[in-house]
Design a protein around this motif. Structure first.
Motif, mmCIF file in Angstrom:
data_model
loop_
_atom_site.group_PDB
_atom_site.id
_atom_site.type_symbol
_atom_site.label_atom_id
_atom_site.label_comp_id
_atom_site.label_asym_id
_atom_site.label_seq_id
_atom_site.Cartn_x
_atom_site.Cartn_y
_atom_site.Cartn_z
ATOM 1 N N LEU A 1 -5.760 7.878 0.152
ATOM 2 C CA LEU A 1 -6.168 7.626 1.522
ATOM 3 C C LEU A 1 -6.497 8.951 2.192
ATOM 4 N N SER A 2 -7.326 8.884 3.232
ATOM 5 C CA SER A 2 -7.546 10.075 4.046
ATOM 6 C C SER A 2 -6.275 10.366 4.821
ATOM 7 N N ARG A 3 -6.138 11.613 5.271
ATOM 8 C CA ARG A 3 -4.929 11.983 6.013
ATOM 9 C C ARG A 3 -4.778 11.130 7.260
ATOM 10 N N ALA A 4 -5.883 10.906 7.982
ATOM 11 C CA ALA A 4 -5.818 10.126 9.223
ATOM 12 C C ALA A 4 -5.451 8.673 8.942
ATOM 13 N N SER A 5 -6.047 8.083 7.909
ATOM 14 C CA SER A 5 -5.748 6.687 7.570
ATOM 15 C C SER A 5 -4.297 6.545 7.125
ATOM 16 N N PHE A 6 -3.829 7.502 6.323
ATOM 17 C CA PHE A 6 -2.457 7.455 5.854
ATOM 18 C C PHE A 6 -1.482 7.565 7.022
ATOM 19 N N PHE A 7 -1.730 8.523 7.904
ATOM 20 C CA PHE A 7 -0.808 8.739 9.021
ATOM 21 C C PHE A 7 -0.741 7.491 9.898
ATOM 22 N N ARG A 8 -1.894 6.862 10.152
ATOM 23 C CA ARG A 8 -1.923 5.658 10.984
ATOM 24 C C ARG A 8 -1.167 4.504 10.303
ATOM 25 N N LEU B 1 0.816 -1.218 0.000
ATOM 26 C CA LEU B 1 0.000 0.000 0.000
ATOM 27 C C LEU B 1 0.848 1.267 0.000
ATOM 28 N N LEU B 2 2.099 1.164 0.494
ATOM 29 C CA LEU B 2 2.932 2.350 0.652
ATOM 30 C C LEU B 2 4.068 2.457 -0.365
ATOM 31 N N ALA B 3 4.438 1.338 -0.983
ATOM 32 C CA ALA B 3 5.577 1.343 -1.901
ATOM 33 C C ALA B 3 5.464 2.385 -3.015
ATOM 34 N N GLU C 1 -0.771 15.774 3.461
ATOM 35 C CA GLU C 1 -1.954 15.714 2.600
ATOM 36 C C GLU C 1 -1.589 15.187 1.221
ATOM 37 N N ARG C 2 -0.457 15.642 0.677
ATOM 38 C CA ARG C 2 -0.056 15.167 -0.646
ATOM 39 C C ARG C 2 0.310 13.686 -0.610
ATOM 40 N N MET C 3 1.029 13.277 0.442
ATOM 41 C CA MET C 3 1.367 11.856 0.553
ATOM 42 C C MET C 3 0.112 10.996 0.620
ATOM 43 N N ALA C 4 -0.854 11.430 1.435
ATOM 44 C CA ALA C 4 -2.107 10.678 1.544
ATOM 45 C C ALA C 4 -2.827 10.635 0.201
ATOM 46 N N GLY C 5 -2.835 11.760 -0.504
ATOM 47 C CA GLY C 5 -3.483 11.807 -1.808
ATOM 48 C C GLY C 5 -2.809 10.907 -2.815
ATOM 49 N N GLU C 6 -1.490 10.779 -2.719
ATOM 50 C CA GLU C 6 -0.754 9.897 -3.630
ATOM 51 C C GLU C 6 -1.250 8.462 -3.533
ATOM 52 N N PHE D 1 1.107 4.638 7.885
ATOM 53 C CA PHE D 1 2.527 4.954 7.715
ATOM 54 C C PHE D 1 3.283 4.758 9.025
ATOM 55 N N THR D 2 2.751 5.310 10.112
ATOM 56 C CA THR D 2 3.440 5.238 11.401
ATOM 57 C C THR D 2 3.544 3.800 11.889
ATOM 58 N N GLN D 3 2.498 2.993 11.667
ATOM 59 C CA GLN D 3 2.543 1.595 12.085
ATOM 60 C C GLN D 3 3.571 0.814 11.280
ATOM 61 N N ALA D 4 3.632 1.074 9.972
ATOM 62 C CA ALA D 4 4.525 0.308 9.109
ATOM 63 C C ALA D 4 5.978 0.750 9.232
ATOM 64 N N ILE D 5 6.205 2.047 9.357
ATOM 65 C CA ILE D 5 7.556 2.584 9.290
ATOM 66 C C ILE D 5 8.175 2.793 10.661
ATOM 67 N N GLY D 6 7.344 3.049 11.664
ATOM 68 C CA GLY D 6 7.873 3.258 13.000
ATOM 69 C C GLY D 6 8.234 4.695 13.299
ATOM 70 N N GLN D 7 7.882 5.629 12.403
ATOM 71 C CA GLN D 7 8.136 7.048 12.630
ATOM 72 C C GLN D 7 7.146 7.846 11.790
ATOM 73 N N PRO D 8 6.850 9.084 12.172
ATOM 74 C CA PRO D 8 5.897 9.893 11.398
ATOM 75 C C PRO D 8 6.447 10.256 10.029
ATOM 76 N N PRO D 9 5.554 10.567 9.076
ATOM 77 C CA PRO D 9 5.991 10.850 7.700
ATOM 78 C C PRO D 9 7.025 11.972 7.593
ATOM 79 N N ALA D 10 6.836 13.058 8.347
ATOM 80 C CA ALA D 10 7.747 14.195 8.236
ATOM 81 C C ALA D 10 9.165 13.818 8.664
ATOM 82 N N GLN D 11 9.294 13.027 9.717
ATOM 83 C CA GLN D 11 10.613 12.603 10.191
ATOM 84 C C GLN D 11 11.281 11.691 9.170
ATOM 85 N N PHE D 12 10.499 10.788 8.603
ATOM 86 C CA PHE D 12 11.039 9.898 7.579
ATOM 87 C C PHE D 12 11.476 10.686 6.349
#
Length: 323
Positions: A246-253, A219-221, A238-243, A255-266
């Protein structure tokens, strides 16, 4: 442009393309410790230096011994890379406790004559230091022991060149620059296949983090591909979620679960890894900043130092002078 579907099929071509991109992001400095031949009663080890290390077998055979692990036989064309510093040694015997009589023999230059019928093993051994914020995450997600087995087309092409250069060396402890470059190519081959395997999609997790987790999550690749294609774009949440549709909330959840860090830090770590790669290649600081999304050189310099531990100019001078 957003991807056409959040469930794009995972093709061999996509995995290969991601493998090549991530392999290009890996930053390392390798150093050959010695290259020559062992005969008779000998042992060799690169343990205890707090660094990754490698052993390429060019002629003959030997066994790799690690505590608690079965002996691993290595023949001409084989090699190993130990990504963590761990106790180990190479020897001419399958039994780690073998005590052949006599003192241990030193390494000789590969061109030296040995006794008729005496078994010999020609080795190139050295160390690897990995750099960069994402490099540490990538290597930590790979097996601690990487193996190269003879028969691979790339190895078959490199082996005669490596052997010829080793035979040219008058001193086992003084490798030439061409031998160093050829060894680096073998190291890339050793890293490529396990990296490719780590990028295969996982349905129930695999312990990977960072880049590997992002690349291996179907889903994230596509997001990783998009960021690598245009790292200077305004990659807001918002742009990452749109890519990914996904909704912003769904994307953030997710991403953080899969990667172990928030999108901005990554995103920051990935941009600074890309910036380090460009500086090593000799790109100017201004162009590097622009290519990873910074209009202000001072803002870029602050971010780069925070992630990589050095000012961009200092980093560029150091790495250009060592290449």
């Amino acid at each position: 442009m957003p991807c056409s579907s959040p469930h794009q099929p995972v093709t061999t071509e996509r995995v290969d393309a991601l493998t090549d991109r991530l392999l290009s992001l890996l930053q390392w400095r390798s150093r050959i410790f010695h290259a020559g031949q062992y005969c008779g009663h000998w042992q060799a080890s690169t343990a205890g230096h707090q660094m990754a290390s490698f052993h390429w077998v060019l002629e003959g055979r030997c066994w790799l011994h690690r505590p608690g692990q079965p002996a691993l036989q290595l023949q001409a064309g084989d090699g190993v890379c130990l990504l963590r510093d761990e106790p180990h040694h190479l020897s001419p015997w399958p039994d780690a406790t073998s005590t052949d009589s006599g003192p241990l023999q030193p390494m000789l230059a590969a061109h030296c004559e040995v006794g008729e019928g005496e078994a010999r093993c020609v080795l190139v051994c050295g160390f690897v230091h990995f750099d960069g914020p994402q490099t540490a995450v990538l290597t930590a997600s790979l097996p601690p022991l990487l193996q190269l087995r003879g028969g691979n087309d790339g190895q078959s092409a490199l082996l005669p060149l490596l052997l010829a250069e080793t035979r040219r060396m008058p001193d086992p402890d003084s490798p030439g620059p061409l031998l160093q470059r050829l060894s680096d190519l073998l190291l890339m081959l050793a890293l490529r296949e396990p990296l490719r395997q780590a990028l295969q999609p996982r349905t129930n997790g695999g312990g990977a983090r960072g880049l590997l987790a992002l690349a291996g999550e179907p889903l994230l690749a596509p997001l990783l591909q998009a960021i690598l294609a245009d790292p200077a774009a305004d990659w807001s949440a918002e742009r990452m979620a749109g890519e990914l549709h996904l909704s912003r909330a769904s994307f953030f959840r997710l991403f953080t679960q899969a990667i172990g860090q928030p999108p901005a830090q990554f995103l920051l770590a990935l941009r600074m890894q890309l910036a380090a790669q460009r500086l090593r290649e000799g790109l100017s600081i201004a162009r590097t900043a622009e290519q990873v999304g910074y209009q202000s050189e001072s803002a870029f310099a602050r971010a780069f130092q925070r992630v990589n531990g050095a000012q961009p100019g200092q980093f560029r001078r150091l790495h250009i002078s060592t290449h």
